[in-house]
Design a protein around this motif. Sequence first.
Motif, short mmCIF file in Angstrom:
data_model
loop_
_atom_site.label_atom_id
_atom_site.label_comp_id
_atom_site.label_asym_id
_atom_site.label_seq_id
_atom_site.Cartn_x
_atom_site.Cartn_y
_atom_site.Cartn_z
N LYS A 96 0.84 -1.21 0.00
CA LYS A 96 0.00 0.00 0.00
C LYS A 96 0.87 1.26 0.00
CE LYS A 96 -4.41 -1.25 0.19
NZ LYS A 96 -5.40 -0.74 -0.79
N ALA A 97 1.91 1.24 0.84
CA ALA A 97 2.77 2.42 0.96
C ALA A 97 3.52 2.72 -0.33
CB ALA A 97 3.76 2.21 2.11
N LEU A 148 4.71 4.81 -6.33
CA LEU A 148 5.74 4.47 -7.32
C LEU A 148 5.17 3.77 -8.55
CD1 LEU A 148 8.60 3.32 -4.93
CD2 LEU A 148 8.51 5.41 -6.30
N GLY A 149 3.87 3.51 -8.54
CA GLY A 149 3.22 2.98 -9.73
C GLY A 149 2.89 1.50 -9.66
N GLU A 150 1.95 1.11 -10.50
CA GLU A 150 1.41 -0.25 -10.48
C GLU A 150 2.46 -1.30 -10.82
OE1 GLU A 150 -2.24 -2.75 -12.66
OE2 GLU A 150 -2.05 -0.56 -12.91
N GLU A 151 3.31 -0.99 -11.81
CA GLU A 151 4.32 -1.98 -12.22
C GLU A 151 5.30 -2.28 -11.09
OE1 GLU A 151 8.11 -3.42 -13.82
OE2 GLU A 151 7.78 -1.39 -13.05
N TYR A 152 5.73 -1.24 -10.38
CA TYR A 152 6.65 -1.41 -9.25
C TYR A 152 5.99 -2.28 -8.18
CZ TYR A 152 9.94 -0.02 -5.52
OH TYR A 152 10.89 -0.03 -4.50
N VAL A 153 4.75 -1.96 -7.83
CA VAL A 153 4.05 -2.68 -6.75
C VAL A 153 3.81 -4.14 -7.13
CG1 VAL A 153 1.88 -2.82 -5.45
CG2 VAL A 153 2.97 -0.60 -5.82
N ASN A 154 3.42 -4.39 -8.38
CA ASN A 154 3.17 -5.77 -8.80
C ASN A 154 4.44 -6.61 -8.78
OD1 ASN A 154 0.44 -5.35 -9.17
ND2 ASN A 154 0.61 -4.91 -11.37
N THR A 155 5.56 -6.00 -9.11
CA THR A 155 6.83 -6.72 -9.06
C THR A 155 7.17 -7.10 -7.62
OG1 THR A 155 7.63 -5.51 -11.00
CG2 THR A 155 9.28 -6.63 -9.66
N ILE A 210 8.05 12.80 -4.48
CA ILE A 210 7.20 11.74 -5.03
C ILE A 210 5.78 11.89 -4.50
CG2 ILE A 210 6.75 9.25 -4.96
CD1 ILE A 210 9.80 8.84 -5.07
N LEU A 211 5.66 12.12 -3.20
CA LEU A 211 4.34 12.25 -2.58
C LEU A 211 3.62 13.52 -3.03
CD1 LEU A 211 5.26 10.98 0.98
CD2 LEU A 211 3.74 9.85 -0.65
N GLU A 212 4.39 14.52 -3.43
CA GLU A 212 3.79 15.75 -3.96
C GLU A 212 3.31 15.55 -5.40
OE1 GLU A 212 6.81 18.70 -3.59
OE2 GLU A 212 6.71 18.75 -1.39
N GLY A 213 3.65 14.38 -5.98
CA GLY A 213 3.25 14.10 -7.36
C GLY A 213 4.12 14.78 -8.39
N ASP A 214 5.36 15.10 -8.02
CA ASP A 214 6.29 15.73 -8.94
C ASP A 214 6.73 14.70 -9.99
OD1 ASP A 214 8.59 16.77 -10.23
OD2 ASP A 214 9.06 18.04 -8.51
N ASN A 215 6.10 14.72 -11.16
CA ASN A 215 6.34 13.70 -12.18
C ASN A 215 7.77 13.70 -12.69
OD1 ASN A 215 3.74 12.56 -12.22
ND2 ASN A 215 2.98 14.24 -13.50
N GLU A 216 8.39 14.87 -12.72
CA GLU A 216 9.78 14.95 -13.17
C GLU A 216 10.69 14.16 -12.22
OE1 GLU A 216 13.12 18.29 -14.52
OE2 GLU A 216 11.23 18.92 -13.61
N VAL A 217 10.45 14.32 -10.91
CA VAL A 217 11.25 13.59 -9.93
C VAL A 217 10.92 12.10 -9.95
CG1 VAL A 217 11.68 13.28 -7.45
CG2 VAL A 217 11.64 15.58 -8.43
N ILE A 218 9.62 11.77 -10.10
CA ILE A 218 9.22 10.35 -10.13
C ILE A 218 9.91 9.64 -11.30
CG2 ILE A 218 7.29 8.77 -10.53
CD1 ILE A 218 5.52 10.80 -9.01
N GLU A 219 9.86 10.24 -12.48
CA GLU A 219 10.51 9.63 -13.64
C GLU A 219 12.03 9.62 -13.47
OE1 GLU A 219 9.17 7.92 -16.21
OE2 GLU A 219 7.42 8.15 -14.90
N GLY A 220 12.56 10.70 -12.91
CA GLY A 220 14.00 10.76 -12.66
C GLY A 220 14.45 9.71 -11.67
N TYR A 221 13.60 9.47 -10.66
CA TYR A 221 13.92 8.45 -9.66
C TYR A 221 13.91 7.05 -10.29
CZ TYR A 221 13.54 5.46 -5.54
OH TYR A 221 13.74 4.48 -4.60
N LYS A 222 12.96 6.79 -11.16
CA LYS A 222 12.93 5.48 -11.83
C LYS A 222 14.16 5.30 -12.72
CE LYS A 222 7.93 4.83 -11.64
NZ LYS A 222 6.66 4.76 -12.40
N ASN A 223 14.59 6.37 -13.37
CA ASN A 223 15.82 6.30 -14.16
C ASN A 223 17.03 6.06 -13.26
OD1 ASN A 223 14.54 6.66 -16.63
ND2 ASN A 223 14.66 8.90 -16.49
#
Length: 594
Positions: free
Chosen positions: A325-326, A330-337, A537-550
């Motif tokens: 849940k927490a 990070l997105g559905e793909e991350y959680v499912n993995t 990430i919690l603020e929904g900053d998409n640039e940081v979220i994508e950057g973090y995944k990279n």
Amino acid sequence: MAQIKREDVDKKYKWAVEDIYANDKLWEEDLNKLSQIAANPCKYKGELSKDSNNIYEALKESDETDYLLTRVYVYAFMKYYEDTQNSKYQEMSGKAQSVAIKMSEKYAFLEPEILSLDEESLREDIKKEPLSFYGPIIEDMLLTKEHSLSEKEEMLLAKAANISSVASETFSKFNNADIKFEKALDEKGEEHEVTNGQYGMLMESGDRTLRKNAFNSLYASYKANINTISSLFYGNVKQAVFFADVRKYNSSLERYLSASFIPTSVYTNLVNTVNNNLNLMHKYVELRKKALGVDELHFYDVYAPMVADYKWEVSYEEAKEMALKALEPLGEEYVNTVRTGYENGWVDVYENEGKRSGAFSWGCYGTHPYIFLNYTNTLNDVFTLIHETGHAMHTYYSNKTQSFAYSGYKIFVAEVASTVNESLLMQYLLKNCKDKDQKKYLLNHYFEQFKGTLYRQTMFAEFEMKAHEMVENGEVLSAKNLNDLYLGLNKKYFGDEMVMDDNIAYEWARIPHFYTPFYVYQYATGYSAAIAISLKILEGDNEVIEGYKNFLKSGSSLHPIETLKLAKVDMTKPEVVEDALKVFKDVLNQWENL
């Protein structure tokens, strides 16, 4: 869970080591194959200057061998860690280590021979196929050229590695298999078993008598062996200083940080910034003393919940769902993995007789990552699970995205993904807490994260730095001066409101990470970076979220400082640590307002 035999643990709570090798016989076949490879010199030795393609083929051969070696090494040690008393796996891990040393010796020629080539021609060659594949690795070699030695010297150092690990190995065997502790009595006179795995849970007990007796039981055993442990630690520091000296580094600190291309200023900035904010730690100590309602605050009080009589036990099954849940931001793909991993042999859950203490994530290229726990149904264990899950997912994405040569990320960034997960869990729990007492309990845990990860690990880092400096200045590390050094740091970090129990001087003697020099500071830098990333990430900053995944996918394709910049974090600046400490200040204020 009580200590039981390894064979009595339910399979669903064991990691699936068989996903590396189905049985020991298959492992032995690969070990023998490696032994044969190690026995024959590399055919490209002395041939690198003749053709740039030879450089490519030599590096490729080294990678292919290392891929096989990693599987052999990881499997043997994972089996050994399951039960350190098992002589079969003691022997197998020893064989794996021996062949690793031999392989290191075989390919010791590579870097010195590459660095002996004409630098201008080499830089031209790495622009062309197929050698361009190894271009970044060769560029990194050129950056450390001044610290490389001749082929004969490199061969000697590779052989010496077998000796240099003796202190660490001996301490590990002592700390995991040999050391025993007296049982601790609670306020009702009932006995409780004390182990390294159970100790954290005992320190969180609401029974102060039990905490005190467990504290004294644990440190009585370390005190009884303190001269031996001091000698082991001194030996480990001496080997670190020796290797730094022969490689012409200014200090062992510089040598260990240079492996990740980290300037020593990052380390000293951390220590100095935390030292400049010790007033926050002292305020925490005052709040803890007041919350517990004690006349004197002792070190056996620093992990007891600050919310009286509040119990929060979390089963392993509940912990998994809580983590999933927490991690949803990070997105559905991350959680499912993660969910798939939890249900398919990624995790070794409970303590058993002889099992190594602590928790970690490990694995080898070509198979899924693994998580090692000693789960005891506390909230701390939930955070440990999600922490190690962060490591595992970092490995999963790096291995999935990068080739073997670039899949292994540097230690400096290793604690970021794990701590981002912890921060996401904390924010999830605070958002969904049910009442004031539960919120106070969570804030208490948040205190512990800052105290344990940012302040405590920085204190450890300062202890290491000073101990290594003492040896570099020709001083001997005796039990007395190590105890005095450690006690003095505790006085500085915890302040006047904390009673300096004599036994806390021996705490350094039980920290296994000190045998991997200058590792622990990265918990603090990683925590600081993770706080910054997770809030975005919690603020929904998409640039940081994508950057973090990279960042998670980047492996060692970039230097660590540059890798973190993908997620908008610059660790060369003290502001990252300062911003994390502002969050700690806010948590302290939230507690006071409640």
